[in-house]
Structures are given as structure tokens and as C-alpha cells.
Enzyme design. Structure first.
Site, PDB file in Angstrom:
ATOM      1  N   ASP A  34       0.837  -1.193   0.000  1.00 45.29           N
ATOM      2  CA  ASP A  34       0.000   0.000   0.000  1.00 45.29           C
ATOM      3  C   ASP A  34       0.878   1.250   0.000  1.00 45.29           C
ATOM      4  O   ASP A  34       2.023   1.230   0.465  1.00 45.29           O
ATOM      5  CB  ASP A  34      -0.915  -0.003   1.224  1.00 45.29           C
ATOM      6  CG  ASP A  34      -2.178   0.824   1.004  1.00 45.29           C
ATOM      7  OD1 ASP A  34      -3.236   0.225   0.803  1.00 45.29           O
ATOM      8  OD2 ASP A  34      -2.083   2.064   1.025  1.00 45.29           O
ATOM      9  N   ASP A  52       5.004   3.389  -3.796  1.00 47.77           N
ATOM     10  CA  ASP A  52       4.405   4.119  -4.915  1.00 47.77           C
ATOM     11  C   ASP A  52       4.398   3.205  -6.125  1.00 47.77           C
ATOM     12  O   ASP A  52       5.409   3.071  -6.821  1.00 47.77           O
ATOM     13  CB  ASP A  52       5.195   5.392  -5.198  1.00 47.77           C
ATOM     14  CG  ASP A  52       4.628   6.188  -6.370  1.00 47.77           C
ATOM     15  OD1 ASP A  52       3.575   5.790  -6.912  1.00 47.77           O
ATOM     16  OD2 ASP A  52       5.249   7.195  -6.758  1.00 47.77           O
ATOM     17  N   TYR A 143     -12.408   8.287 -15.201  1.00 46.40           N
ATOM     18  CA  TYR A 143     -12.428   7.027 -14.453  1.00 46.40           C
ATOM     19  C   TYR A 143     -12.724   5.849 -15.376  1.00 46.40           C
ATOM     20  O   TYR A 143     -12.015   4.832 -15.357  1.00 46.40           O
ATOM     21  CB  TYR A 143     -13.472   7.106 -13.345  1.00 46.40           C
ATOM     22  CG  TYR A 143     -13.674   5.807 -12.600  1.00 46.40           C
ATOM     23  CD1 TYR A 143     -12.753   5.398 -11.642  1.00 46.40           C
ATOM     24  CD2 TYR A 143     -14.783   5.004 -12.852  1.00 46.40           C
ATOM     25  CE1 TYR A 143     -12.937   4.213 -10.948  1.00 46.40           C
ATOM     26  CE2 TYR A 143     -14.968   3.818 -12.164  1.00 46.40           C
ATOM     27  CZ  TYR A 143     -14.046   3.416 -11.214  1.00 46.40           C
ATOM     28  OH  TYR A 143     -14.221   2.239 -10.536  1.00 46.40           O
ATOM     29  N   LYS A 147     -10.316   2.612 -16.305  1.00 49.80           N
ATOM     30  CA  LYS A 147     -10.719   1.249 -15.993  1.00 49.80           C
ATOM     31  C   LYS A 147     -10.886   0.415 -17.265  1.00 49.80           C
ATOM     32  O   LYS A 147     -10.612  -0.793 -17.266  1.00 49.80           O
ATOM     33  CB  LYS A 147     -12.008   1.250 -15.174  1.00 49.80           C
ATOM     34  CG  LYS A 147     -11.820   1.669 -13.729  1.00 49.80           C
ATOM     35  CD  LYS A 147     -10.949   0.682 -12.958  1.00 49.80           C
ATOM     36  CE  LYS A 147     -10.954   0.952 -11.469  1.00 49.80           C
ATOM     37  NZ  LYS A 147     -10.145  -0.029 -10.705  1.00 49.80           N
ATOM     38  N   THR A 178     -19.695   0.846   0.449  1.00 50.18           N
ATOM     39  CA  THR A 178     -18.688   1.380   1.371  1.00 50.18           C
ATOM     40  C   THR A 178     -19.257   2.585   2.109  1.00 50.18           C
ATOM     41  O   THR A 178     -20.262   3.181   1.683  1.00 50.18           O
ATOM     42  CB  THR A 178     -17.428   1.828   0.611  1.00 50.18           C
ATOM     43  OG1 THR A 178     -17.768   2.945  -0.237  1.00 50.18           O
ATOM     44  CG2 THR A 178     -16.868   0.693  -0.238  1.00 50.18           C
TER      45      THR A 178
END
Length: 225
Positions: A34, A52, A143, A147, A178
């Protein structure tokens, strides 16, 4: 206890945490990679923080850390990514940011993991695409484009690796249930969304030896949306 080792990028997000929990419940050995650092890892989890993944050298070092710690790597689950709502007119920086977070991280992590995954009898890569990338809605251009690129990466890499033990697939969720999505869409019915635990179960199946006959698949996981 399974000997299989899974590396999970973006393991501290809502979906990442669900996948870590499910993987541990299955007896898998887990590494979390992460960008964040300083998290306390659950028992049995290798924490590789401050990474990163837009930097190929950092991705390579992270995968080497995992393989050195466990002695192997069997599956990579590419969850690291991001989302922004931005109209096409304006917001130029968001396009580069979305491609960096969603595509470049998956590309670099996959490239770095491949030498280790090829050494596994049942190597797996599972990416996170998006059902919303099949047809972009208003404000979803950057986005959805990033994707969609993940979808094409999945297909191309699956074809490249057909002569190896490694399969490459992607899940295409709709809205994931979420806390952030509930806050952003207070009038929606989250019961119709995809529970993180359900998406985690699907990803871990694709990461399992039992999914050896599936590669290059873009699997919709859309709940009841």
C-alpha cells in the site's frame, strides 16, 4: 494451512480490507502492499507500506520483499486505484491521475510480480475493472477510460501468458457498499450494491487453483443494480 501466498495492493481500502480478511479466513498467507504506511498488520500479514506503485522500481522492490519473506508468490490482487467525478470539459489533470492510479499501478505491479508468479504451479493475477467502464456516464470519462484500459491490460496479458501457469482475470463491480459511497449517495439503497465481502469472495476464487480454466475474463459483479 495453505501454502499459497497472495499479495494485495491497496489493502487498506474498504475492498482491500475485506479481501485481506477473507484471504486469512481461507488460510492464505497475505502480503499487503500500500502507498500508506504505519498500519498495524493483522497476525500473519506482511505489511509493505510506503510503496508508490506508479514507480516500476518501487513495485519491483515490493514484490521482491514479499517473495523473499514467504519464499514464493502465487497470486496478485490489484486493488490499488482511485475514483473521481469530473466532466470532460476541464479537469485535465484528473485524466492523468486516474490513469496513474488505476492503470499504471496494475501494470507495474503485474510486471514486477510475473517472475515470481511464473514460478508458481498456479499463478494468478486478478484486477479490478469497473462495470461503469463498459459505458461511461456523465462525469465518468476519466475514471471509465482508465478502468477500460485495465480491461484491455487484463485481456492482453492473459493472451501473453497462456503458455504459462499464470491466469489473468478482472472483476467488474458496480457500486461497492462502502461508507464513502453511502455518504455520497444517501438516497440510494445500498442493499442493491455489491458487498465488499461478496466481491472479495469472487476475487479469491479467481485467485485460486480451482479457477485454472478461466483467463482473460471480465466478470461483472453488479449486485442488484
Amino acid at each position: 494451512m495453505s501454502e499459497r501466498v497472495v499479495a494485495i495492493t491497496g489493502g487498506h481500502g474498504a475492498l482491500g480490507r475485506a479481501v485481506v480478511e477473507a484471504a486469512l479466513a481461507q488460510g492464505l498467507k497475505v502480503a499487503v502492499i500500500d502507498h500508506a504506511s504505519g498500519h498495524a498488520a493483522p497476525d500473519g500479514v506482511l505489511e509493505v507500506g510506503g510503496v508508490d506503485l506508479t514507480d516500476p522500481a518501487a513495485a519491483k522492490a515490493a514484490m521482491e520483499t514479499v517473495a523473499a519473506h514467504f519464499g514464493r508468490l502465487d497470486a496478485l490482487l490489484n486493488i490499488a486505484g482511485g475514483f473521481v467525478w469530473q466532466a470532460v470539459e476541464g479537469g485535465e489533470d484528473e485524466w492523468a491521475r486516474m490513469f496513474a492510479l488505476n492503470l499504471t499501478t496494475a501494470l507495474n505491479a503485474s510486471r514486477a510480480a510475473l517472475p515470481h508468479l511464473k514460478a508458481s504451479a498456479e499463478g494468478r493475477i486478478v484486477n479490478v475493472g469497473a462495470n461503469g467502464a463498459l459505458k461511461a456516464a456523465h462525469g465518468m470519462g476519466a475514471y471509465a477510460a482508465s478502468k477500460s484500459a485495465v480491461h484491455r491490460l487484463t485481456e492482453a496479458l492473459a493472451e501473453e501468458l497462456k503458455a504459462t501457469s499464470v491466469t489473468v482475470n478482472a472483476v467488474l463491480p458496480s457500486i461497492i457498499d462502502t461508507a464513502a459511497n453511502r455518504a455520497d449517495m444517501p438516497d440510494a439503497d445500498p442493499a442493491r450494491w455489491v458487498a465488499p465481502a461478496d466481491l472479495a469472495a469472487t476475487m479469491l476464487f479467481l485467485a485460486s487453483p480451482g479457477a485454472r480454466a478461466i483467463t482473460g475474463a471480465l466478470l461483472p459483479v453488479t449486485g442488484r443494480v
